[in-house]
Design an enzyme around this catalytic site. Sequence first.
Site, mmCIF file in Angstrom:
data_model
loop_
_atom_site.group_PDB
_atom_site.id
_atom_site.type_symbol
_atom_site.label_atom_id
_atom_site.label_comp_id
_atom_site.label_asym_id
_atom_site.label_seq_id
_atom_site.Cartn_x
_atom_site.Cartn_y
_atom_site.Cartn_z
ATOM 1 N N ALA A 64 38.700 32.288 71.763
ATOM 2 C CA ALA A 64 39.731 32.535 73.252
ATOM 3 C C ALA A 64 40.310 34.144 73.080
ATOM 4 O O ALA A 64 40.082 34.980 73.833
ATOM 5 C CB ALA A 64 40.678 31.553 73.403
ATOM 6 N N GLN A 212 29.637 26.012 65.407
ATOM 7 C CA GLN A 212 30.883 26.827 64.877
ATOM 8 C C GLN A 212 31.490 26.349 63.788
ATOM 9 O O GLN A 212 31.863 27.276 62.964
ATOM 10 C CB GLN A 212 31.767 27.243 66.008
ATOM 11 N N ASP A 253 41.500 27.120 73.990
ATOM 12 C CA ASP A 253 41.318 28.179 74.833
ATOM 13 C C ASP A 253 42.167 28.199 76.117
ATOM 14 O O ASP A 253 42.039 29.297 76.615
ATOM 15 C CB ASP A 253 39.928 27.620 75.271
ATOM 16 N N LYS A 264 37.402 23.303 72.216
ATOM 17 C CA LYS A 264 35.951 22.792 71.996
ATOM 18 C C LYS A 264 35.690 21.391 72.241
ATOM 19 O O LYS A 264 36.372 20.413 71.821
ATOM 20 C CB LYS A 264 35.441 23.312 70.724
HETATM 21 O O1 MRU Z 1 32.766 28.286 72.717
HETATM 22 P P1 MRU Z 1 33.489 28.916 71.822
HETATM 23 O O2 MRU Z 1 33.149 29.254 70.272
HETATM 24 O O3 MRU Z 1 34.012 30.023 72.224
HETATM 25 O O4 MRU Z 1 34.968 28.109 71.588
HETATM 26 C C1 MRU Z 1 35.897 28.358 70.841
HETATM 27 C C2 MRU Z 1 37.076 27.450 70.490
HETATM 28 O O5 MRU Z 1 37.035 26.245 71.323
HETATM 29 C C3 MRU Z 1 38.288 27.886 69.752
HETATM 30 O O6 MRU Z 1 38.877 26.676 69.107
HETATM 31 C C4 MRU Z 1 39.179 28.483 70.776
HETATM 32 O O7 MRU Z 1 38.704 29.248 71.448
HETATM 33 C C5 MRU Z 1 40.506 28.739 69.814
HETATM 34 S S1 MRU Z 1 40.045 30.504 69.128
HETATM 35 C C6 MRU Z 1 41.391 30.958 68.155
#
Ligand code: MRU
Length: 362
Positions: A64, A212, A253, A264
């Site tokens: 995010a 991830q 997010d 996520k």
């Molecule tokens: O789909 P992504 O890899 O962008 O998802 C990221 C996440 O869900 C993270 O946990 C969230 O963005 C927090 S990042 C500090």
Amino acid sequence: MSRPLIAHADIPRNRLNLPETIWWQDGELFLLDQTQLPLTVVGERQDDIEQVFASIKALKVRGAPAIGVAGAYGLLVGLRDHQQQPLAEFIKLIQQKADWLGEARPTAVNLKWALNRMVAYAQDCTADSSAALYEQLVQEAVRIHTEDRELCRMIGVHGAPLIKPDTGILTHCNAGSLATSEFGTATSPMYVAHSEGTAFRVYADETRPLLQGARLTSWELQQAGIDVSLITDNMSAHLMSQGLIDMVIVGTDRVAANGDVANKIGTMAVAILARHFGIPFYVALPYSTIDFDMPAGSGIPIEERGEEEVTSFGARRTAPEAMRVRNPAFDVTPHEFVTGLITERGVVLPPFAENLKNQYSE
Ligand code: MRU
């Protein structure tokens, strides 16, 4: 079209000695291509705003806070060839391009937050030409980036005392350095506690379908010298039942005004398990992730991604042809499951609706 690639050795490093996720150099935007990690560490120059949009959508830059910063710089990429336009036209264009880029991914509020901040700055700016305004906007984007570094570091300062010696910590997805400008959100308490000499163990969920946790979190924590073990998503209940996990820390997010947490896909299952086993479940975030205009998590838009992410494992197809698929990329954890929100201002405890408002009222 072949894109200019930046070799590992030429990518700048941050204070954790990890490659920068995003860097702005001589008026150009560069992104670490996270889709290639951990096997290949390569950066890519972003030559036009369409490329930036595609990079955000394809998760070359993701997480995010990082997509917020990339959005602010990406807007500049889309504006730099239009500085000859009359000022009023230029300001209209800024709004149009920001609206368009903001659609690259819907769930993380940071993208629209950063773009709205750029637009508001442009509308309030007293620059007397488009070129002068562009230069001011460059400074604003750099401020957003620099501020994110400090916000994330402060999350670590407030979160590190929660990590007692010999704690086992479970995290999901990547809310690390790669997802932000430097310390990460969920990882920031870990980096700060590690620098203070606290010994602890991290378990990183691999995070299907895009891995991830396996590709990014385990990579960055391993490089930082943190004791990290990778597990598949379906192993966490067992580890909890064995007493190996003392706390969960995840990123987010978007946090709704009532404290509901979008993160996520799979995060809600972890939170429910943590409640079952009596394990504290913390969410780490900067203020740019709070959406006070969203009363509850049920209104947060959930990104649905392509079916190939579910029907394949990496390049290999693992499902029958013509298989029907659902691929929601995020879920919303009800605030009742959240022990505390670790922010740059301190740890916010329930009741979140009231305490978030109080924390951020001035
Ligand atoms: O789909 P992504 O890899 O962008 O998802 C990221 C996440 O869900 C993270 O946990 C969230 O963005 C927090 S990042 C500090």
